[in-house]
Scaffold this motif. Structure first.
Motif, PDB file in Angstrom:
ATOM      1  N   ARG A   9      -8.744   5.651  47.701  1.00 19.59           N
ATOM      2  CA  ARG A   9      -8.282   4.745  48.762  1.00 19.59           C
ATOM      3  C   ARG A   9      -6.913   5.157  49.281  1.00 19.59           C
ATOM      4  N   LEU A  13      -5.972   6.300  53.038  1.00 23.04           N
ATOM      5  CA  LEU A  13      -4.834   5.673  53.702  1.00 23.04           C
ATOM      6  C   LEU A  13      -3.828   6.730  54.144  1.00 23.04           C
ATOM      7  N   ARG A  16      -5.144   8.798  57.130  1.00 24.26           N
ATOM      8  CA  ARG A  16      -5.032   8.060  58.392  1.00 24.26           C
ATOM      9  C   ARG A  16      -3.580   7.999  58.851  1.00 24.26           C
ATOM     10  N   PHE A  17      -2.679   7.718  57.912  1.00 27.89           N
ATOM     11  CA  PHE A  17      -1.257   7.661  58.231  1.00 27.89           C
ATOM     12  C   PHE A  17      -0.782   9.001  58.802  1.00 27.89           C
ATOM     13  N   ASN A  62      -0.958   2.651  63.354  1.00 27.49           N
ATOM     14  CA  ASN A  62      -0.929   2.203  61.962  1.00 27.49           C
ATOM     15  C   ASN A  62      -1.423   0.769  61.807  1.00 27.49           C
ATOM     16  N   THR A  66      -4.755   2.562  60.436  1.00 26.83           N
ATOM     17  CA  THR A  66      -4.375   2.921  59.072  1.00 26.83           C
ATOM     18  C   THR A  66      -4.317   1.711  58.151  1.00 26.83           C
ATOM     19  N   PHE A  67      -3.565   0.701  58.534  1.00 28.88           N
ATOM     20  CA  PHE A  67      -3.334  -0.457  57.672  1.00 28.88           C
ATOM     21  C   PHE A  67      -4.026  -1.719  58.200  1.00 28.88           C
ATOM     22  N   ARG A  70      -4.621  -4.486  55.783  1.00 30.95           N
ATOM     23  CA  ARG A  70      -3.472  -4.926  54.996  1.00 30.95           C
ATOM     24  C   ARG A  70      -2.529  -5.773  55.818  1.00 30.95           C
ATOM     25  N   HIS A 132       3.765   1.091  53.475  1.00 29.11           N
ATOM     26  CA  HIS A 132       2.845   0.723  52.393  1.00 29.11           C
ATOM     27  C   HIS A 132       3.381  -0.433  51.550  1.00 29.11           C
TER      28      HIS A 132
END
Length: 154
Positions: A9, A13, A16-17, A62, A66-67, A70, A132
């Motif tokens: 994971r 992540l 993608r970042f 992002n 990416t996130f 989250r 992150h």
């Protein structure tokens, strides 16, 4: 969660970042060179403006890719944290460029861009850590899945 799953994971992540970062880097370098070499803008001003232009792409890339799963902060707090983190990182990048170029005997375009790239690499690592652990931390309640073995996000 097994450590292999966590590593996988984190690798996704990170990939993608880095993709969003690569696009933002191209934008930053293009704007930096346009401002400094084509328009004659001061070196540090060009660096700061280029970083801010690339920042717009970085936020949306992002946040939405990416996130996207989250972040428990509301959008306003998240955006404020994002801007504070990036202000710190932009100043760090500008400082690295200023010191690096200042150490060069004859800073031509190639060496200035090498120093700029070094600053970008350092700042990218710092941004990932901040994104992150600070900006996009935690799992969004809407992204949680109630299946067995997955965390509830709270």
């Amino acid at each position: 969660m097994p450590s292999q799953t966590r590593i996988r994971r984190l690798a996704v992540l990170g990939s993608r970042f880095l993709t969003v970062g690569a696009i933002s880097t191209v934008i930053e370098i293009a704007v930096f060179n346009l401002l400094h070499y084509a328009l004659g803008t001061d070196l540090i001003v060009a660096k700061i403006v280029a970083s801010l232009v690339a920042l717009v792409n970085a936020y949306f890339g992002n946040r939405e890719w990416t996130f996207r799963h989250r972040g428990q902060h509301g959008r306003v707090l998240e955006l404020v944290l994002f801007l504070v983190v990036n202000a710190i990182c932009t100043l760090l990048g500008a400082g690295i460029v200023a010191v690096g170029v200042g150490m060069l005997a004859s800073p031509g375009p190639v060496l200035v861009n090498v120093v700029n790239l070094v600053s970008i690499v350092i700042v990218v690592f710092m941004r990932f850590l901040f994104y992150h652990f600070v900006v996009f931390r935690g799992v969004r309640p809407s992204a949680t899945v109630g299946t067995a073995g997955e965390r509830s996000g709270r």
